[in-house]
Design a protein around this motif. Sequence first.
Motif, PDB file in Angstrom:
ATOM      1  N   GLU A  61       4.367   8.185   1.021  1.00 17.40           N
ATOM      2  CA  GLU A  61       4.803   6.886   1.356  1.00 17.40           C
ATOM      3  C   GLU A  61       4.659   7.640   2.485  1.00 17.40           C
ATOM      4  O   GLU A  61       4.997   6.854   3.568  1.00 17.40           O
ATOM      5  N   LYS A  73       7.941  -5.903  -0.987  1.00 19.63           N
ATOM      6  CA  LYS A  73       6.290  -6.312  -0.306  1.00 19.63           C
ATOM      7  C   LYS A  73       5.170  -5.527  -0.283  1.00 19.63           C
ATOM      8  O   LYS A  73       3.955  -5.833  -0.939  1.00 19.63           O
ATOM      9  N   HIS A  74       5.627  -4.692  -0.675  1.00 15.08           N
ATOM     10  CA  HIS A  74       4.992  -3.274  -1.069  1.00 15.08           C
ATOM     11  C   HIS A  74       5.645  -2.334  -2.119  1.00 15.08           C
ATOM     12  O   HIS A  74       6.891  -1.816  -1.789  1.00 15.08           O
ATOM     13  N   ASN A  95      -6.660  -0.356  -5.368  1.00 13.66           N
ATOM     14  CA  ASN A  95      -5.528  -0.988  -3.811  1.00 13.66           C
ATOM     15  C   ASN A  95      -6.682  -0.485  -2.587  1.00 13.66           C
ATOM     16  O   ASN A  95      -6.106  -0.753  -1.707  1.00 13.66           O
ATOM     17  N   GLU A 144      -2.332  -8.197   1.045  1.00 11.38           N
ATOM     18  CA  GLU A 144      -1.484  -7.944   0.818  1.00 11.38           C
ATOM     19  C   GLU A 144      -1.731  -6.072   0.462  1.00 11.38           C
ATOM     20  O   GLU A 144      -1.258  -6.067   2.049  1.00 11.38           O
ATOM     21  N   ASP A 145      -1.289  -5.324   0.184  1.00 17.47           N
ATOM     22  CA  ASP A 145      -1.259  -4.366  -0.070  1.00 17.47           C
ATOM     23  C   ASP A 145      -2.607  -3.366  -0.049  1.00 17.47           C
ATOM     24  O   ASP A 145      -2.606  -1.876   0.347  1.00 17.47           O
ATOM     25  N   LYS A 155      -5.870  -1.370   1.522  1.00 13.95           N
ATOM     26  CA  LYS A 155      -6.354  -1.043   2.217  1.00 13.95           C
ATOM     27  C   LYS A 155      -8.118  -1.457   3.129  1.00 13.95           C
ATOM     28  O   LYS A 155      -8.621  -1.109   1.455  1.00 13.95           O
TER      29      LYS A 155
END
Length: 468
Positions: A173, A254-255, A365, A383-384, A386
Amino acid sequence: MRKLNYKKVFIFLFCLTAAVGTLGLAIKSLAFDKKRTVSAYTTDKNYPEADIQTYVKDNTKGGYSASRPVLHLENIDKQLESYIKKEIKDYEKKWKASDGKASELNLTYTILHFSKQTITISFDKYEQVEGKKQSGTQIFTYDIPSQQKLSIEDIFATDTDYLSVLSDIVFEELTQKEEEGISNSLIKKENKLKAANFNSFSVFKNTLIFYVKTDDSTKTHTIAIKKDLFKDSLLDSYQSQDLNEDRVKEWQPKHIVAKLPVQNEWIDPSKKVIALTFDDGPHPSHTMSILEDLKKFDGHATFFVLGSRVQHYPEVLQKMLQEGNEIGNHSWDHPQLTRLSKNKIEDQIEKTQDAVKKATGTEPNLVRPPYGAINHNVREFMEDMKVSLWDVDPEDWKERNEKKIVNKVMSKAKDGRVILMHDIYQTSAQAAGKIIKQLHDQGYQLVTISELEKVKKDRELSGITISE
């Protein structure tokens, strides 16, 4: 003429004198001077079960204001009161050592989470003594039933490897946040973080929230991780959704980290890598043929699937994951998302996420919008996730010639590139088999998109460069 009742007059004067005296004491206790501290109580507006106690000393040269929650839990309240009083005592000691120069202390708190099982409180401190300003945050989590302050060791089983998992997640992260000023020296992979790095945390209904500080940084990084990643190590009382749901409203980060970091043990970052990607599947035979060729040469690829096809071939997606490949979202039925309304964009993305989760138990994701078309409205519903595009497009959907597809890909293949193909055409599947073999023979490691990003990050941290 009525006779005056002296007894009643005496009682009235006595009561009046007592009332005036009491009022005087009250005024005196509320008066601010250099020697007295006022302790006032109010109700916490967010959590009515808690009161707020504030210690205030009004002194233009050495005043302070310090607040704490009163939870009506005896042992926790004692610990919080002790913490506040120590902060005040330490501040006044520094102020006196400064010969009474202008100073101030402001200590406030926020309840980050309050459930049946735990409460997490964040104290924010601002202090100025002799012109030197300091600010900082202290976060405490208490177990409600035992009324004891918790450390990370208290919520995990002792015979599990939870620290290594946490270290890997935090490393992953933080390497994504270099724009926030995190230096590479703080996050070297070989420097596993210790338990003390994780002692600021909250236990939410479905997630664990860690407030992590790196060694030479004052910034706190909030990292939310799904509890499912610790289902074999997190103790039952902290795993429980019912016991750990917030009393007022469950806040959703959020993440949220929902997958363990990619472990690139089989990949050598000093050797060439390339990412093959396949769109528009799955296909019951062509996709399976590509999977067999990848397995034969120890390769991985990323498959950007259509939700409308996933529902018919869940076993193909299961095989993808079993063999180390990656699944991405390519919409439900391939429209140009930028031409759709917001509701329809959301429907295209969410229905595909749900279909993949139903087939495999996990959600992608990564997302690849059809035709690579993307704008602000499209990004809003990712959202999260990619967005993953490509470097090389042999237009195999149009060419439908095995030899030409192979030649186009191989002529543009280079380290770190992403190749776009489609797994719904027989010619593409046949070409893919030859491309996989030729890339392998030329020393390429065939990796997924996430593995490719990991290799790039490992190279950056290790100073590795590839020359072709």
